[in-house]
Design an enzyme around this catalytic site. Sequence first.
Site, PDB file in Angstrom:
ATOM      1  N   SER A 206       0.815  -1.208   0.000  1.00 52.22           N
ATOM      2  CA  SER A 206       0.000   0.000   0.000  1.00 52.22           C
ATOM      3  C   SER A 206       0.849   1.257   0.000  1.00 52.22           C
ATOM      4  O   SER A 206       0.321   2.341  -0.288  1.00 52.22           O
ATOM      5  CB  SER A 206      -0.898   0.030   1.240  1.00 52.22           C
ATOM      6  OG  SER A 206      -1.699  -1.115   1.339  1.00 52.22           O
TER       7      SER A 206
ATOM      8  N   HIS B  53      -0.918  -2.443  -6.821  1.00 52.83           N
ATOM      9  CA  HIS B  53      -1.682  -2.181  -5.604  1.00 52.83           C
ATOM     10  C   HIS B  53      -3.173  -2.342  -5.902  1.00 52.83           C
ATOM     11  O   HIS B  53      -3.805  -1.471  -6.482  1.00 52.83           O
ATOM     12  CB  HIS B  53      -1.387  -0.769  -5.082  1.00 52.83           C
ATOM     13  CG  HIS B  53      -2.130  -0.440  -3.833  1.00 52.83           C
ATOM     14  ND1 HIS B  53      -2.555   0.830  -3.530  1.00 52.83           N
ATOM     15  CD2 HIS B  53      -2.562  -1.236  -2.810  1.00 52.83           C
ATOM     16  CE1 HIS B  53      -3.192   0.818  -2.377  1.00 52.83           C
ATOM     17  NE2 HIS B  53      -3.215  -0.428  -1.930  1.00 52.83           N
TER      18      HIS B  53
ATOM     19  N   GLU C 280      -3.433   0.309  -8.876  1.00 51.51           N
ATOM     20  CA  GLU C 280      -2.325   1.233  -9.106  1.00 51.51           C
ATOM     21  C   GLU C 280      -1.114   0.438  -9.588  1.00 51.51           C
ATOM     22  O   GLU C 280      -0.753  -0.584  -8.977  1.00 51.51           O
ATOM     23  CB  GLU C 280      -1.944   1.953  -7.814  1.00 51.51           C
ATOM     24  CG  GLU C 280      -2.931   3.004  -7.369  1.00 51.51           C
ATOM     25  CD  GLU C 280      -2.477   3.699  -6.098  1.00 51.51           C
ATOM     26  OE1 GLU C 280      -2.434   4.939  -6.089  1.00 51.51           O
ATOM     27  OE2 GLU C 280      -2.173   3.006  -5.101  1.00 51.51           O
TER      28      GLU C 280
ATOM     29  N   ASN D 272      -3.391   6.354  -1.525  1.00 54.89           N
ATOM     30  CA  ASN D 272      -3.150   6.478  -0.086  1.00 54.89           C
ATOM     31  C   ASN D 272      -2.474   7.782   0.298  1.00 54.89           C
ATOM     32  O   ASN D 272      -2.625   8.245   1.435  1.00 54.89           O
ATOM     33  CB  ASN D 272      -2.353   5.280   0.422  1.00 54.89           C
ATOM     34  CG  ASN D 272      -3.244   4.060   0.594  1.00 54.89           C
ATOM     35  OD1 ASN D 272      -4.389   4.176   0.991  1.00 54.89           O
ATOM     36  ND2 ASN D 272      -2.718   2.892   0.282  1.00 54.89           N
TER      37      ASN D 272
END
Length: 286
Positions: free
Chosen positions: A120, A141, A153, A192
């Site tokens: 992450s 991700h 991602e 994130n």
Amino acid sequence: MSAIERVGVVGAGQMGAGIAEVCARAGVDVLVCEADDERVEAARNRIEASLARAVRKGKLTHEVRDRAAARLSYTSDLAALAGRDLVVEAVVEDPRAKMQVLAELDRAVDAHAVLASNTSSIPIIDLGMASGRPDRVIGLHFFNPVPIMSLVEVITSLKTSPETAERATDFVASTLGKQVITSQDRAGFVVNALLVPYLLSAIRMLESGLASADDIDAGMRLGCAHPMGPLELADLIGLDTTAAIAESLYDELKEPHLAPPALLLRMVKAQQLGRKTGRGFFAYAA
């Protein structure tokens, strides 16, 4: 460019199980690797339960479920991943654990294989250098729950080769049918880096006593039309994962608002991790 037809997944918790499932549902031969026989059986049960749930909800037919299940095999031997075209590492969000897995995979898999991490937030260059083959390492991700969420991602490091990036991106987009966004190799990547500061702000608001958990979440659901509030979302992600991402962001950027709040760290120590333990900012039925 050689096609990716045989996939390995190392670590079959919530995320790894979901990745294995979507690959099998897409027609790919999948080998799931866990640390021991007990965890292998838990992984099998987790994936089969998810496939059964999709059938009950009308998302899959029994026939499609059976074909997907037949494409899945399981092992506790990392060496069994030899011959895989892509191996996705999905172990706990801890740099040392991920680096160890990638170093072991370098010895186990063929030279042509792409090694991907579902991290992450951990920089891909760190993982790539630990592997001994940084040109073959990339970040993929996925988002939870993987069978439902359409986004992936794709993160390349300074060492990731164009061929690796092309093979991995084509597999995610064409084979799995996911929407790809690309990110530079920085802590938190795109999603994130935007999301986690927001979650930390909600936790600090609760910690300060400014508002209750229910009111914070209701404010964002009803005032901003978010599908769930930030504290419920942190519970879904996992408070341990949320804290790990915050620590990674803070380690790289050194901005005070990115440091995990004391309340979050205390909850992690108490193993009140959210949905996966039945208790986080809210309580959940078993």
